[in-house]
Motif scaffolding. Structure first.
Motif, short mmCIF file in Angstrom:
data_model
loop_
_atom_site.label_atom_id
_atom_site.label_comp_id
_atom_site.label_asym_id
_atom_site.label_seq_id
_atom_site.Cartn_x
_atom_site.Cartn_y
_atom_site.Cartn_z
N GLY A 124 -41.84 75.66 52.91
CA GLY A 124 -40.44 75.26 52.92
C GLY A 124 -39.78 75.48 54.28
N PHE A 125 -40.54 75.98 55.26
CA PHE A 125 -39.99 76.19 56.60
C PHE A 125 -41.10 76.04 57.64
CE2 PHE A 125 -41.16 80.30 54.77
CZ PHE A 125 -42.01 80.82 55.74
N PRO A 126 -40.75 75.76 58.90
CA PRO A 126 -41.76 75.63 59.95
C PRO A 126 -42.18 77.00 60.46
CG PRO A 126 -39.60 75.25 60.88
CD PRO A 126 -39.40 75.43 59.39
N PHE A 127 -43.38 77.08 61.02
CA PHE A 127 -43.81 78.33 61.63
C PHE A 127 -44.73 78.05 62.81
CE2 PHE A 127 -46.69 77.71 57.95
CZ PHE A 127 -47.92 77.67 58.58
N MET A 128 -44.94 79.08 63.61
CA MET A 128 -45.79 78.96 64.79
C MET A 128 -46.98 79.90 64.66
SD MET A 128 -44.88 79.65 68.84
CE MET A 128 -43.70 78.31 68.94
N ILE A 129 -48.15 79.44 65.10
CA ILE A 129 -49.35 80.26 65.11
C ILE A 129 -49.48 80.90 66.50
CG2 ILE A 129 -51.88 80.25 64.95
CD1 ILE A 129 -51.58 77.73 63.16
N ILE A 130 -49.57 82.22 66.53
CA ILE A 130 -49.77 82.94 67.79
C ILE A 130 -51.13 83.64 67.71
CG2 ILE A 130 -48.94 84.70 69.38
CD1 ILE A 130 -47.05 82.39 69.19
N SER A 131 -52.06 83.25 68.56
CA SER A 131 -53.40 83.84 68.53
C SER A 131 -53.71 84.50 69.87
CB SER A 131 -54.45 82.75 68.24
OG SER A 131 -55.73 83.31 68.11
N THR A 132 -54.08 85.78 69.81
CA THR A 132 -54.39 86.53 71.03
C THR A 132 -55.72 87.27 70.87
OG1 THR A 132 -53.13 88.44 70.20
CG2 THR A 132 -51.96 86.87 71.64
N THR A 133 -56.37 87.53 71.99
CA THR A 133 -57.63 88.26 71.96
C THR A 133 -57.58 89.44 72.92
OG1 THR A 133 -58.57 86.82 73.67
CG2 THR A 133 -58.99 86.22 71.37
N THR A 134 -58.34 90.47 72.57
CA THR A 134 -58.55 91.60 73.47
C THR A 134 -60.03 91.59 73.84
OG1 THR A 134 -59.08 93.14 71.68
CG2 THR A 134 -56.75 92.89 72.25
N GLU A 135 -60.51 92.69 74.37
CA GLU A 135 -61.91 92.76 74.75
C GLU A 135 -62.84 92.55 73.56
OE1 GLU A 135 -65.05 95.87 76.94
OE2 GLU A 135 -63.00 96.50 76.46
N ASN A 136 -62.43 93.04 72.38
CA ASN A 136 -63.32 92.95 71.22
C ASN A 136 -62.60 92.58 69.92
OD1 ASN A 136 -61.92 95.33 70.87
ND2 ASN A 136 -63.67 96.45 70.03
N SER A 137 -61.44 91.93 70.02
CA SER A 137 -60.73 91.57 68.79
C SER A 137 -59.93 90.28 68.96
CB SER A 137 -59.78 92.69 68.36
OG SER A 137 -58.68 92.79 69.27
N ILE A 138 -59.61 89.68 67.82
CA ILE A 138 -58.72 88.52 67.80
C ILE A 138 -57.67 88.78 66.73
CG2 ILE A 138 -60.39 87.31 66.28
CD1 ILE A 138 -59.14 84.67 67.22
N THR A 139 -56.42 88.58 67.10
CA THR A 139 -55.30 88.76 66.18
C THR A 139 -54.52 87.45 66.08
OG1 THR A 139 -55.05 91.11 66.68
CG2 THR A 139 -53.14 89.99 65.72
N ILE A 140 -54.27 87.03 64.86
CA ILE A 140 -53.48 85.82 64.64
C ILE A 140 -52.23 86.18 63.86
CG2 ILE A 140 -53.39 83.57 63.50
CD1 ILE A 140 -56.29 83.17 64.20
N GLU A 141 -51.09 85.84 64.45
CA GLU A 141 -49.80 86.08 63.83
C GLU A 141 -49.16 84.75 63.43
OE1 GLU A 141 -48.56 89.97 66.57
OE2 GLU A 141 -47.73 87.98 67.00
N ILE A 142 -48.43 84.80 62.35
CA ILE A 142 -47.63 83.65 61.93
C ILE A 142 -46.17 84.04 62.13
CG2 ILE A 142 -47.09 82.03 60.08
CD1 ILE A 142 -50.03 82.01 61.00
N ARG A 143 -45.47 83.27 62.94
CA ARG A 143 -44.08 83.59 63.26
C ARG A 143 -43.17 82.42 62.90
NH1 ARG A 143 -43.94 86.77 69.08
NH2 ARG A 143 -45.80 88.09 68.79
#
Length: 329
Positions: free
Chosen positions: A302-321
């Motif tokens: 029911g609303f728009p959102f943005m995908i924010i994907s970041t990586t570190t040396e040994n990880s990947i984090t995906i946020e929905i904002r």
């Protein structure tokens, strides 16, 4: 007496001859009527044949299929040549194949169908516009063609275009609030795999999924080849680990799945690996393979959102904002 007998015989013979003479015209008359009947039938048969040919010509006109956007004819065919009057079942199958080829394309031609390529914010904060979803409804095209097949004519392609479902003027506010997040880990020592995770992570980061939009992982990430920058790494094929270009990107798609699964999205396409993968719980993965397996979802929040994907040396984090004002709805 002898003379009388001869006279009587002559009378009798003359009588037989007259009967035969009278019968002859009757037989001739019957023969003439018969000949006349045949002569009459031939024009009728020719007339009937002519009418059938005329009717057939009338019923087998050309069908022109045209593009309503460009107003140009993109296909022309004769119903007769395709067997409309002789093999209707075959005719219908050929029309279905035509509709499929126009929608999905062939080895040599591009189809009308296009998955939505979503808007994305680049590293400079600029909005890069994507393109809408385009669908040519095959079943509707088949129905339209069959409807006019008896007489021929023009038929318009049933093309449906779906634009993105958000106001582009508010794109810079969609990073305000984190509404979902998920992190997975990998071995930094696996250079090729780490590179592939980071490249695919960058490809989906800051992609905007409008309300009602369809997200396709393969569409946004693109082909995984050496030419597009991907490297060789282990991947799972038929339950076995083998080397392949782009190995590791399934960790990106699986991390994304676990992030968006915290929202009320609808899955259009979602596949599991053929064995456990370790970086997410069993059954929480989303395997992808360009051209075959995709991870797709429909934004039904029911609303728009943005995908924010970041990586570190040994990880990947995906946020929905999303924008702060949507969190109060």
């Amino acid at each position: 007496m002898k003379a009388i007998f001869i006279f009587m015989m002559l009378v009798l013979l003359t009588g037989c001859s007259e009967e035969s003479t009278e019968d002859a015209p009757i037989q001739q008359s019957v023969t003439e009527e018969s000949n006349q009947h045949v002569d009459v039938e031939n024009p009728q048969q020719e007339e009937a044949t002519s009418e059938e040919q005329s009717k057939t010509t009338e019923l087998t006109g050309e069908i022109n299929v045209f593009d309503p956007v460009t107003n140009s004819v993109i296909a022309t065919f004769s119903t007769t040549e395709l067997g409309y009057h002789t093999d209707y079942y075959s005719y219908v199958n050929q029309i279905k194949q035509l509709a499929k080829d126009l929608a999905q394309g062939t080895d040599s031609t591009e189809g009308y169908d296009q998955r939505m390529f979503l808007d994305k914010v680049n590293e400079n904060g600029e909005l890069i516009k994507g393109h809408p979803m385009v669908i040519l409804k095959e079943s509707e095209l088949v129905e339209r063609i069959l409807e006019i097949s008896p007489n021929g004519g023009n038929v318009e392609l049933p093309i449906y275009i779906t634009e993105t479902g958000y106001d582009r003027s508010e794109f810079d506010s969609l990073e305000e609030v984190i509404i979902a997040s998920y992190t997975t880990y990998f071995k930094a020592s696996d250079v090729g795999r780490t590179h592939n995770i980071r490249q695919s992570s960058d490809a989906i980061s800051k992609v905007i999924v409008g309300n009602g939009d369809y997200f396709s992982f393969n569409t946004m990430v693109g082909p995984r080849t050496k030419e597009t920058g991907y490297q060789e790494a282990l991947e799972i094929v038929n339950g076995e680990f083998v080397l392949g270009i782009g190995g590791g990107i399934c960790q990106t798609s699986s991390t994304l799945f676990n992030a968006v699964d915290q929202l009320s999205v609808e899955y259009v396409e979602w596949h599991h690996h053929s064995r456990d993968i370790g970086y997410v719980p069993k059954g929480r993965d989303a395997t992808v393979s360009y051209g075959t397996l995709d991870f797709r979802f429909h934004n039904t929040t029911g609303f728009p959102f943005m995908i924010i994907s970041t990586t570190t040396e040994n990880s990947i984090t995906i946020e929905i904002r999303t924008s702060e004002h949507y969190t109060y709805h």
